[in-house]
Write a protein that holds these residues in place. Structure first.
Motif, PDB file in Angstrom:
ATOM      1  N   SER A 413     -44.570  36.440  10.194  1.00 23.42           N
ATOM      2  CA  SER A 413     -44.533  36.547   8.726  1.00 23.42           C
ATOM      3  C   SER A 413     -45.912  36.370   8.102  1.00 23.42           C
ATOM      4  O   SER A 413     -46.148  36.816   6.972  1.00 23.42           O
ATOM      5  N   THR A 414     -46.843  35.719   8.822  1.00 24.11           N
ATOM      6  CA  THR A 414     -48.194  35.552   8.290  1.00 24.11           C
ATOM      7  C   THR A 414     -48.851  36.903   8.054  1.00 24.11           C
ATOM      8  O   THR A 414     -49.468  37.147   7.011  1.00 24.11           O
ATOM      9  N   VAL A 415     -48.743  37.792   9.045  1.00 27.87           N
ATOM     10  CA  VAL A 415     -49.321  39.128   8.886  1.00 27.87           C
ATOM     11  C   VAL A 415     -48.544  39.926   7.853  1.00 27.87           C
ATOM     12  O   VAL A 415     -49.127  40.700   7.083  1.00 27.87           O
ATOM     13  N   ASP A 416     -47.221  39.724   7.786  1.00 23.80           N
ATOM     14  CA  ASP A 416     -46.429  40.355   6.724  1.00 23.80           C
ATOM     15  C   ASP A 416     -46.960  39.952   5.353  1.00 23.80           C
ATOM     16  O   ASP A 416     -47.112  40.789   4.450  1.00 23.80           O
ATOM     17  N   ASP A 417     -47.235  38.664   5.212  1.00 22.99           N
ATOM     18  CA  ASP A 417     -47.726  38.155   3.922  1.00 22.99           C
ATOM     19  C   ASP A 417     -49.104  38.727   3.591  1.00 22.99           C
ATOM     20  O   ASP A 417     -49.377  39.080   2.433  1.00 22.99           O
ATOM     21  N   LYS A 418     -49.986  38.809   4.595  1.00 23.69           N
ATOM     22  CA  LYS A 418     -51.316  39.371   4.354  1.00 23.69           C
ATOM     23  C   LYS A 418     -51.207  40.840   3.961  1.00 23.69           C
ATOM     24  O   LYS A 418     -51.901  41.300   3.046  1.00 23.69           O
ATOM     25  N   LEU A 419     -50.343  41.562   4.648  1.00 21.59           N
ATOM     26  CA  LEU A 419     -50.154  42.977   4.313  1.00 21.59           C
ATOM     27  C   LEU A 419     -49.618  43.128   2.893  1.00 21.59           C
ATOM     28  O   LEU A 419     -50.100  43.975   2.120  1.00 21.59           O
ATOM     29  N   ALA A 420     -48.647  42.287   2.533  1.00 18.56           N
ATOM     30  CA  ALA A 420     -48.060  42.353   1.184  1.00 18.56           C
ATOM     31  C   ALA A 420     -49.102  42.032   0.112  1.00 18.56           C
ATOM     32  O   ALA A 420     -49.141  42.671  -0.945  1.00 18.56           O
ATOM     33  N   GLN A 421     -49.938  41.065   0.383  1.00 22.71           N
ATOM     34  CA  GLN A 421     -50.931  40.645  -0.609  1.00 22.71           C
ATOM     35  C   GLN A 421     -52.099  41.619  -0.708  1.00 22.71           C
ATOM     36  O   GLN A 421     -52.557  41.951  -1.812  1.00 22.71           O
ATOM     37  N   LEU A 422     -52.582  42.090   0.437  1.00 21.30           N
ATOM     38  CA  LEU A 422     -53.838  42.824   0.467  1.00 21.30           C
ATOM     39  C   LEU A 422     -53.682  44.341   0.453  1.00 21.30           C
ATOM     40  O   LEU A 422     -54.543  45.046  -0.077  1.00 21.30           O
ATOM     41  N   ALA A 423     -52.606  44.858   1.055  1.00 22.07           N
ATOM     42  CA  ALA A 423     -52.494  46.308   1.243  1.00 22.07           C
ATOM     43  C   ALA A 423     -51.390  46.965   0.434  1.00 22.07           C
ATOM     44  O   ALA A 423     -51.548  48.101  -0.026  1.00 22.07           O
ATOM     45  N   VAL A 424     -50.270  46.287   0.264  1.00 27.69           N
ATOM     46  CA  VAL A 424     -49.134  46.904  -0.431  1.00 27.69           C
ATOM     47  C   VAL A 424     -49.472  47.307  -1.868  1.00 27.69           C
ATOM     48  O   VAL A 424     -48.999  48.360  -2.333  1.00 27.69           O
ATOM     49  N   PRO A 425     -50.284  46.549  -2.615  1.00 32.00           N
ATOM     50  CA  PRO A 425     -50.637  47.033  -3.957  1.00 32.00           C
ATOM     51  C   PRO A 425     -51.324  48.398  -3.949  1.00 32.00           C
ATOM     52  O   PRO A 425     -51.188  49.163  -4.907  1.00 32.00           O
ATOM     53  N   ALA A 426     -52.044  48.703  -2.873  1.00 33.18           N
ATOM     54  CA  ALA A 426     -52.701  50.014  -2.772  1.00 33.18           C
ATOM     55  C   ALA A 426     -51.791  51.056  -2.148  1.00 33.18           C
ATOM     56  O   ALA A 426     -51.819  52.232  -2.532  1.00 33.18           O
ATOM     57  N   TYR A 427     -50.987  50.630  -1.172  1.00 34.94           N
ATOM     58  CA  TYR A 427     -50.089  51.536  -0.451  1.00 34.94           C
ATOM     59  C   TYR A 427     -48.699  50.894  -0.398  1.00 34.94           C
ATOM     60  O   TYR A 427     -48.373  50.171   0.560  1.00 34.94           O
ATOM     61  N   PRO A 428     -47.856  51.130  -1.397  1.00 36.30           N
ATOM     62  CA  PRO A 428     -46.558  50.447  -1.475  1.00 36.30           C
ATOM     63  C   PRO A 428     -45.666  50.657  -0.259  1.00 36.30           C
ATOM     64  O   PRO A 428     -44.833  49.796   0.039  1.00 36.30           O
ATOM     65  N   ALA A 429     -45.824  51.755   0.461  1.00 38.69           N
ATOM     66  CA  ALA A 429     -44.943  52.033   1.597  1.00 38.69           C
ATOM     67  C   ALA A 429     -45.488  51.536   2.929  1.00 38.69           C
ATOM     68  O   ALA A 429     -44.833  51.689   3.957  1.00 38.69           O
ATOM     69  N   ILE A 430     -46.668  50.917   2.943  1.00 35.13           N
ATOM     70  CA  ILE A 430     -47.328  50.666   4.226  1.00 35.13           C
ATOM     71  C   ILE A 430     -46.563  49.685   5.103  1.00 35.13           C
ATOM     72  O   ILE A 430     -46.478  49.866   6.326  1.00 35.13           O
ATOM     73  N   ALA A 431     -45.979  48.653   4.531  1.00 31.53           N
ATOM     74  CA  ALA A 431     -45.242  47.683   5.346  1.00 31.53           C
ATOM     75  C   ALA A 431     -44.047  48.339   6.022  1.00 31.53           C
ATOM     76  O   ALA A 431     -43.785  48.128   7.211  1.00 31.53           O
ATOM     77  N   GLU A 432     -43.333  49.165   5.265  1.00 29.74           N
ATOM     78  CA  GLU A 432     -42.163  49.851   5.816  1.00 29.74           C
ATOM     79  C   GLU A 432     -42.568  50.835   6.908  1.00 29.74           C
ATOM     80  O   GLU A 432     -41.879  50.965   7.931  1.00 29.74           O
ATOM     81  N   VAL A 433     -43.695  51.513   6.728  1.00 32.69           N
ATOM     82  CA  VAL A 433     -44.146  52.504   7.707  1.00 32.69           C
ATOM     83  C   VAL A 433     -44.626  51.831   8.990  1.00 32.69           C
ATOM     84  O   VAL A 433     -44.374  52.325  10.099  1.00 32.69           O
ATOM     85  N   LEU A 434     -45.316  50.690   8.860  1.00 35.64           N
ATOM     86  CA  LEU A 434     -45.866  50.028  10.041  1.00 35.64           C
ATOM     87  C   LEU A 434     -44.845  49.187  10.786  1.00 35.64           C
ATOM     88  O   LEU A 434     -45.039  48.885  11.969  1.00 35.64           O
TER      89      LEU A 434
END
Length: 458
Positions: A413-434
């Protein structure tokens, strides 16, 4: 000495021959899963730096002058540029926040050295994602073994200059499935393309340090292009560079011992704190101590903070950093920001913290001394913090090994949280795709990387 030179040459050849011949099926699932985590973690760090002023201006220039549209500048949107320009642009961003992963057994950020060139090449060629992960695993192995293969004469160079070109060249050649002779020629050529990368620049906060991985990405990709044309390094390149020129003591057995049984990726760490990893134990000890401090009184009640810590951290004593990089390599700033803000994240090292009066005042009251006992790994980077209040009370806390390494792993979940904080605002679908890639789902692994980028960047 000639015997040692020959031993290095034989070991280097054995290492690259093994990497060239290693199949995806030879890599354990847990290692591939860690590679997918490193991919995700470093993408988050890379995308998260998009609004840093210097990064944003450089990205704008790269996108403006694009004449070829091969690979994406990962800052939101789907702007494609020439693959080498994308690698350089993404490498500048990748270590700007100091949140990229690292290798624990010796100073080396192997993912940073491998991924910008690898991602750009994989997107250009639409290489299958499992081929990308294979190249990441094996290039990570090569560059970390080279990093461990020499005992440095002095800690006067940062690893970015030493190893970034090797990581980029090896990853690119492996992804392209070049034969083992061409792989060796590219790796050995890249070894001669090191830059001096003086560590003094880190403490001084000279921002050129943040482009050293980008220079390595460019050099490594060009080394592959040159090697494919017959322009390569010599059999003795590693010895010539790391022993003769840089004065290190060769340990050739480290290049080959346990090949295929031990995997360097499993010795990596995930960063919680947006600063040099040498400061993480200090930050963690102080964050653990902060609730007791707040209960005892305001931060202004602190008379002094003394930190006992390891040799890698003690020189990082810039009490008035004037760039965000300087703050990230300043023990006094890390101490003051952790106590004032209650954070070790990117916000604790943002530009607006540099001139905050309460942080500046506390930085002046921080001192450092050696940690009394030299401990074996993984406790070789410890810190003990002692806070003295103006009324005479003393608060203390200790951290022997910061969270994030193999000895104290963080939950997924740590990497999930980093992705949500740092990348999802730029790419909303990135967590679901990865997510299916991180789960090693066959369909996701067989999909081309260009298609994967299209799926989150569209």
């Amino acid at each position: 000495m000639s015997g040692e030179r020959e031993a290095v040459a034989r070991a280097a050849r054995q290492l690259t021959d093994w990497a060239a011949c290693c199949k995806l099926a030879d890599i354990p699932a847990e290692v591939l899963a860690r590679a997918a985590t490193v991919l995700t973690d470093d993408l988050a760090a890379m995308i998260g730096a998009r609004d840093e002023p210097e990064v944003a201006r450089f990205h704008a220039q790269v996108i403006h002058r694009a004449r070829h549209h091969e690979a994406t500048v990962l800052r939101g949107g789907a702007a494609r540029v020439a693959k080498i320009d994308a690698a350089v642009a993404n490498a500048v961003a990748a270590n700007w926040l100091e949140l990229d992963e690292g290798y624990r057994r010796t100073p080396c950020h192997a993912g940073l050295y491998v991924l910008p060139a690898l991602l750009a090449t994989a997107e250009t060629d639409d290489a299958p994602t499992d081929a990308l992960l294979r190249a990441l695993v094996l290039a990570y192995e090569v560059v970390t073994r080279i990093a461990r293969g020499w005992k440095q004469r002095a800690l006067n160079m940062q690893s970015h200059g030493r190893y970034a070109a090797i990581g980029a060249a090896t990853a690119t050649a492996l992804l392209r499935r070049l034969d083992r002779e061409t792989l060796f020629a590219a790796m050995s050529a890249a070894a001669t393309l090191v830059n001096p990368s003086p560590r003094t620049h880190l403490v001084a906060g000279a921002l050129v340090r943040n482009v050293w991985p980008a220079q390595g990405a460019w050099s490594g990709m060009m080394a592959v292009e040159w090697a494919d044309l017959g322009i390569g390094g010599s059999t003795d390149a590693l010895y010539d560079v790391y022993s003769d020129v840089l004065g290190g003591t060769a340990q050739p057995e480290r290049l080959t011992e346990g090949l295929g049984q031990s995997w360097a990726l499993l010795d990596g760490y995930t960063k919680l704190y947006a600063c040099c990893q040498h400061l993480h134990a200090t930050v963690e000890a102080l964050l653990d101590l902060r609730p007791a401090l707040i209960a005892a009184g305001p931060v202004e009640a602190i008379d002094s903070v003394e930190v006992a810590t390891h040799a890698l951290a003690r020189p990082l004593m810039n009490v008035r950093p004037d760039t965000t990089l300087g703050a990230k390599f300043s023990l006094p700033h890390a101490v003051a920001a952790a106590l004032v803000l209650g954070s070790g994240g990117a916000e604790a090292f943002a530009f607006d913290t540099l001139a905050r009066p309460e942080i500046d005042a506390l930085r002046q009251r921080v001192t450092v001394r050696p940690y009394e006992t030299k401990l074996p790994p993984p406790n070789d980077r410890p810190a003990r913090a002692e806070i003295r209040l103006r009324d005479g009370r003393v608060l203390s806390a200790e951290c022997l090994s910061a969270r994030g390494g193999a000895d104290r792993p963080l939950p997924p979940s740590t990497v999930d949280d980093k992705l949500a904080q740092l990348a999802v605002p730029a790419y909303p679908a990135i967590a679901e795709v990865l997510a299916p890639i991180r789960a090693l789902e066959p369909t996701a692994l067989q999909r081309g990387w260009r298609q994967t980028v299209d799926a989150f960047a569209a």
